[in-house]
Enzyme design. Structure first.
Site, mmCIF file in Angstrom:
data_model
loop_
_atom_site.group_PDB
_atom_site.id
_atom_site.type_symbol
_atom_site.label_atom_id
_atom_site.label_comp_id
_atom_site.label_asym_id
_atom_site.label_seq_id
_atom_site.Cartn_x
_atom_site.Cartn_y
_atom_site.Cartn_z
ATOM 1 C CG ASP A 256 -1.916 1.119 1.221
ATOM 2 O OD1 ASP A 256 -1.971 1.855 0.220
ATOM 3 O OD2 ASP A 256 -2.656 1.266 2.213
ATOM 4 C CG MET A 257 1.770 2.842 -3.695
ATOM 5 S SD MET A 257 3.330 1.946 -3.518
ATOM 6 C CE MET A 257 4.494 3.291 -3.639
ATOM 7 N NE ARG B 132 -9.006 10.146 2.451
ATOM 8 C CZ ARG B 132 -8.855 8.866 2.126
ATOM 9 N NH1 ARG B 132 -8.053 8.540 1.141
ATOM 10 N NH2 ARG B 132 -9.477 7.926 2.798
ATOM 11 C CG ASP C 199 -3.222 3.740 -3.201
ATOM 12 O OD1 ASP C 199 -4.168 2.958 -3.427
ATOM 13 O OD2 ASP C 199 -3.223 4.568 -2.270
ATOM 14 C CD GLU C 200 -5.257 -0.700 -0.923
ATOM 15 O OE1 GLU C 200 -5.206 -0.679 0.312
ATOM 16 O OE2 GLU C 200 -6.298 -0.960 -1.551
#
Length: 595
Positions: free
Chosen positions: A12-13, A60, A115-116
């Site tokens: 995971d980024m 977020r 991103d995963e």
């Protein structure tokens, strides 16, 4: 492979969008940053926030101005816009950089999101066992154990070092596999950093759900191992809805039905009790999951299952006229078209289903689909507009649209891997060419007959197999199906057809299903309303999303008529040829008789 020996990792980024922007502007590395989408009210909405900013309480979903009140040095990157819509291409390209590294090092990589990625390390671990590595704590500089919650580095090293030695000396609990998996992930995370500049976190476990869960335990720039002995301890404090597959309404229903808060509290229910309440399949799935058993495989998928574009229209920006809707249908269609063309060139595949999603002011969400027979911006836009128009309560001659629209999304999916897959017009273009170029000479007719046989064989090879890609949700039983949106409920069901050998032409065989009574009835609904449009050729009322396929039927029918004419010409030529042959033989015999 025995599930007890599976080793699954999730990469995971960390704050991926922010990292992508910082790679382009390295002067902001190490500083509190976020990414905002659209230059709108109060600095725009934050869709990504890095950990330096989170330390100040920035989250977020906040507005940019609100974040700067908490952190004066907070820097906001803005997502690029094209035609008034966010352009995410730079993030997609950066994601491709990461997946190139993963695919170059591992055989089974599944793209979970931009991103995963899930990685099945089972075979790699077995090969690594043969090398008999002597691993030390220095090989695990960012590794944590899921059952160890300490944030003190010395304690982490002490606990991990003891566990490492126990694994290598006595593998009674089979944790050595997970240790080797963690070793491989430490290496690949370093390669990702060296080759792309991006940091990432990871989870290593026996299945995808546990890997996903533990990946978030020690973010950022770290990885976590989830062992079988950690399950009871961790599940006793893990909310039900934190488990993948139990989010949203499905998890709410489980909490309400069994009066529990944490997933571990379900351990007291027997298999029979769970199956009685949830059904045989889902009850069995949940019974096993509580005990750390889950068998969903890692699918070797590195491509998106769909390519989509969407836009929200909150408040005064809502779409309340046909002209506004038409404009945005075109913008979204252009975005999807450009990405589909790029995808076709790079991945040799074509999408076959267009799905339109919209949210009305009444909070009703509409989902409708239609087939994709050609890649065209205008075709995508027109199909989308036709579908949306049927929900307009105003007169067809009015430009006003009621109820107003707050969200529109276009998605292209159901990919076929053969780039040579063609539309109906392309598929039979050779047949049309032959019809136009028939010359009634004996030699050319013979050559043409041979060529037609070759084309029939080629058509057999290019026939599309309508294979539906199954969703990879861990839960697929009846109990949860009510609480999860299923693609199968909103997309056209494509049915495979057995090929029969007949003496009829390829066009007749391919389109014989459209001349059946059943399909004639489907093309002629009993009532005519906004769901239908009138075909200009047969004057029948056709469902909007069935119109492209109906038009193809007419095209094929016209080709069939032309082909029948061609066959008549060929048969006439053969008859003439046989008569000429007979005359020649008769003449020869008569000459012999005279002699």
């Amino acid at each position: 492979m025995n599930i007890d020996h599976r080793v699954i990792a999730l990469i995971d980024m960390d704050c991926f969008y922010v990292q992508v922007e910082q790679r382009l502007q390295p002067e902001f590395l190490g500083k509190p940053c976020g990414v905002s989408q659209y230059y709108t009210w109060k600095g725009g909405g934050l869709i990504a926030v890095n950990y330096e900013a989170r330390d100040f309480g920035v989250k977020r979903g906040m507005r940019g101005e609100q974040a700067k009140e908490l952190c004066p040095d907070f820097h906001i990157f803005h997502v690029q816009e094209v035609n008034g819509k966010a352009n995410l291409n730079r993030y997609r390209d950066a994601s491709a950089d990461v997946f190139r590294v993963l695919n170059a090092n591992f055989k089974l990589v599944e793209k979970a999101s931009i991103d995963e990625a899930y990685i099945d390390l089972t075979e790699d671990v077995q090969k690594l066992k043969d090398k008999k590595l002597q691993l030390t704590i220095n090989d695990f500089s960012t590794t944590h154990l899921a059952g160890c919650t300490t944030k003190i580095e010395d304690e982490r090293i002490e606990i991990l070092n003891k566990w490492l030695n126990d694994c290598q000396l006595d593998d009674e609990k089979r944790n050595y596999d997970l240790l080797l998996g963690a070793y491989l992930i430490e290496q690949i995370r370093k390669k990702i950093k060296d080759q792309t500049g991006f940091f990432c976190s990871a989870g290593i476990a026996r299945n995808k759900i546990l890997a996903k869960l533990c990946c978030g335990f020690n973010k950022p720039k770290k990885q976590t191992i989830f062992t079988q002995s950690d399950i009871d301890h961790i599940f006793d404090k893990t909310p039900v809805q934190k488990i993948q597959g139990l989010g949203g309404k499905a998890g709410e229903r489980v909490v309400e039905l069994f009066q529990v808060e944490y997933i571990g509290q379900l351990r007291k229910y027997s298999l029979d009790m769970l199956q009685t309440s949830m059904g045989e399949k889902d009850g069995c799935w949940l019974f096993n999951l509580i005990r750390g058993i889950e068998t969903t495989p890692v699918n070797n998928r590195n491509l998106y299952k769909s390519i989509s574009a969407s836009k929200n229209f909150p408040g005064k920006t809502c779409l309340d006229t046909i002209d506004k809707i038409r404009t945005w249908c075109h913008h979204l269609a252009e975005d999807v078209f450009n990405r589909l063309e790029k995808d076709r060139a790079e991945n040799k595949r074509r999408a076959k289903l267009l799905t339109v999603i919209c949210t009305l002011a009444t909070n009703e969400t509409i989902t409708r689909s239609c087939p994709i027979n050609e890649y065209s911006i205008d075709r995508f836009a027109n199909d989308t507009l036709r579908i949306l128009k049927q929900y307009n309560k105003n007169s067809l001659t009015s430009n006003i649209f009621t109820p107003v629209i707050h969200h529109i999304g276009i998605s292209a999916g159901k990919f076929l891997d053969n780039i040579n897959t063609k539309s109906i017009a392309d598929l039979f273009s050779k047949q049309t060419t032959k019809i136009e170029t028939i010359i009634s000479t004996e030699n050319i007719i013979n050559c043409q007959e041979e060529e037609e046989e070759e084309d029939d064989n080629e058509e057999d090879n290019n026939t599309e197999e309508n294979i539906l890609e199954k969703p990879t949700l861990p839960i697929q039983g009846d109990f949860f199906r009510k609480f999860q949106k299923s693609d199968e409920q909103t997309k056209i069901q494509l049915k495979s057809e057995n090929k029969t050998t007949t003496s009829s032409s390829s066009i007749t065989s391919f389109f014989s299903r459209y001349t059946s009574n059943e399909n004639i009835l489907n093309c002629s609904p009993n009532k005519i309303d906004d769901h239908y449009i009138t075909c200009s050729k047969c004057h029948k009322s056709i469902l909007i999303w069935n119109m492209p396929e109906h038009e193809d039927f007419h095209y094929a029918h016209e080709l069939q008529i032309e082909e029948n004419k061609t066959n008549s010409i060929i048969k006439s030529s053969k008859t003439i040829k046989r008569k000429n042959t007979n005359q020649t033989l008769d003449s020869f015999i008569n000459k012999k008789s005279k002699i």
